[in-house]
Design a protein around this motif. Structure first.
Motif, PDB file in Angstrom:
ATOM      1  N   LEU A   9      -3.655 -15.584  -9.376  1.00 33.89           N
ATOM      2  CA  LEU A   9      -2.795 -15.630  -8.187  1.00 33.89           C
ATOM      3  C   LEU A   9      -3.138 -14.521  -7.196  1.00 33.89           C
ATOM      4  O   LEU A   9      -3.173 -14.749  -5.974  1.00 33.89           O
ATOM      5  CB  LEU A   9      -1.330 -15.562  -8.593  1.00 33.89           C
ATOM      6  N   THR A  10      -3.390 -13.316  -7.705  1.00 29.91           N
ATOM      7  CA  THR A  10      -3.769 -12.207  -6.826  1.00 29.91           C
ATOM      8  C   THR A  10      -5.099 -12.515  -6.148  1.00 29.91           C
ATOM      9  O   THR A  10      -5.268 -12.265  -4.949  1.00 29.91           O
ATOM     10  CB  THR A  10      -3.856 -10.893  -7.627  1.00 29.91           C
ATOM     11  N   GLY A  11      -6.042 -13.050  -6.896  1.00 32.38           N
ATOM     12  CA  GLY A  11      -7.338 -13.418  -6.325  1.00 32.38           C
ATOM     13  C   GLY A  11      -7.198 -14.439  -5.210  1.00 32.38           C
ATOM     14  O   GLY A  11      -7.823 -14.307  -4.156  1.00 32.38           O
ATOM     15  N   ILE A  12      -6.362 -15.452  -5.444  1.00 36.09           N
ATOM     16  CA  ILE A  12      -6.146 -16.479  -4.405  1.00 36.09           C
ATOM     17  C   ILE A  12      -5.531 -15.848  -3.156  1.00 36.09           C
ATOM     18  O   ILE A  12      -5.946 -16.128  -2.028  1.00 36.09           O
ATOM     19  CB  ILE A  12      -5.270 -17.626  -4.955  1.00 36.09           C
ATOM     20  N   PHE A  13      -4.552 -14.963  -3.354  1.00 35.06           N
ATOM     21  CA  PHE A  13      -3.913 -14.292  -2.223  1.00 35.06           C
ATOM     22  C   PHE A  13      -4.937 -13.461  -1.441  1.00 35.06           C
ATOM     23  O   PHE A  13      -4.988 -13.519  -0.213  1.00 35.06           O
ATOM     24  CB  PHE A  13      -2.757 -13.409  -2.715  1.00 35.06           C
ATOM     25  N   ILE A  14      -5.776 -12.712  -2.150  1.00 34.57           N
ATOM     26  CA  ILE A  14      -6.785 -11.880  -1.481  1.00 34.57           C
ATOM     27  C   ILE A  14      -7.828 -12.746  -0.773  1.00 34.57           C
ATOM     28  O   ILE A  14      -8.294 -12.404   0.318  1.00 34.57           O
ATOM     29  CB  ILE A  14      -7.430 -10.900  -2.489  1.00 34.57           C
TER      30      ILE A  14
END
Length: 187
Positions: A9-14
């Motif tokens: 999820l953090t990767g997608i947000f970044i």
């Protein structure tokens, strides 16, 4: 929530933030200046009505009205691509007197350089553009409401390239994080 899910999820947000940053920098730094150069080909004169409520790099710019084919438009400008301010304080005293590279005549700088404070630059802007002064306005003949005063002030290509690279680096970081998250979730 598992570590894999958090990384995904953090990767997608970044990735999203990086892609938006990259797209904005490509547009404002490279595509928009080219578009404006190719399309803002018509020229007319406008009249300074007053200082506008719009600030370009901390300097309040004039509101200019201009007429194309019987229709009156307004534009705030000229705008600046950047500004620098140099101050030197000792105790509570400022050692540099206020001055700027904005003059009442001649070529208008793309980047405002100020010493002391922005007050001198603002005073110079007000003196350069008194109410009633006639100024050049460049506009898109296909969309006359799109215009700029005197000259365009695109973002520095160096700054645009650096910020585009930052957006690309964010996107790449997001891809790596999301890939690690997927690997963790599938094992």
């Amino acid at each position: 929530m598992t570590v894999g899910t958090v990384l995904l999820l953090t990767g997608i947000f970044i990735i999203i933030i990086g892609a938006i940053t990259t797209a904005l920098m490509v547009w404002f730094g490279f595509k928009r200046p080219k578009y404006r150069k190719e399309h803002f080909t018509a020229r007319t004169t406008g009249t300074v009505e007053r200082m506008s409520n719009f600030y370009s790099n901390d300097i309040r710019v004039p509101l200019v009205s201009y007429t194309v084919e019987g229709q009156t438009y307004k534009v705030a400008g000229p705008r600046f691509a950047g500004s620098t301010i140099v101050t030197f304080n000792v105790g509570h005293s400022q050692l540099l007197t206020g001055s700027s590279n904005i003059t009442t005549e001649g070529e208008l700088p793309t980047v405002v350089k100020m010493r002391g404070s922005k007050d001198a630059a603002q005073s110079a802007m007000t003196a350069r553009y008194p109410v009633g002064k006639t100024v050049d306005v460049f506009y898109d003949p296909d969309a006359p409401k799109h215009a700029f005063v005197e000259r365009d002030a695109p973002m520095s290509k160096t700054v645009a390239a650096l910020l585009t690279a930052v957006g690309g680096a964010l996107t790449a970081t997001g891809v790596v994080m999301a890939a690690i998250g997927i690997l963790i979730l599938t094992h």
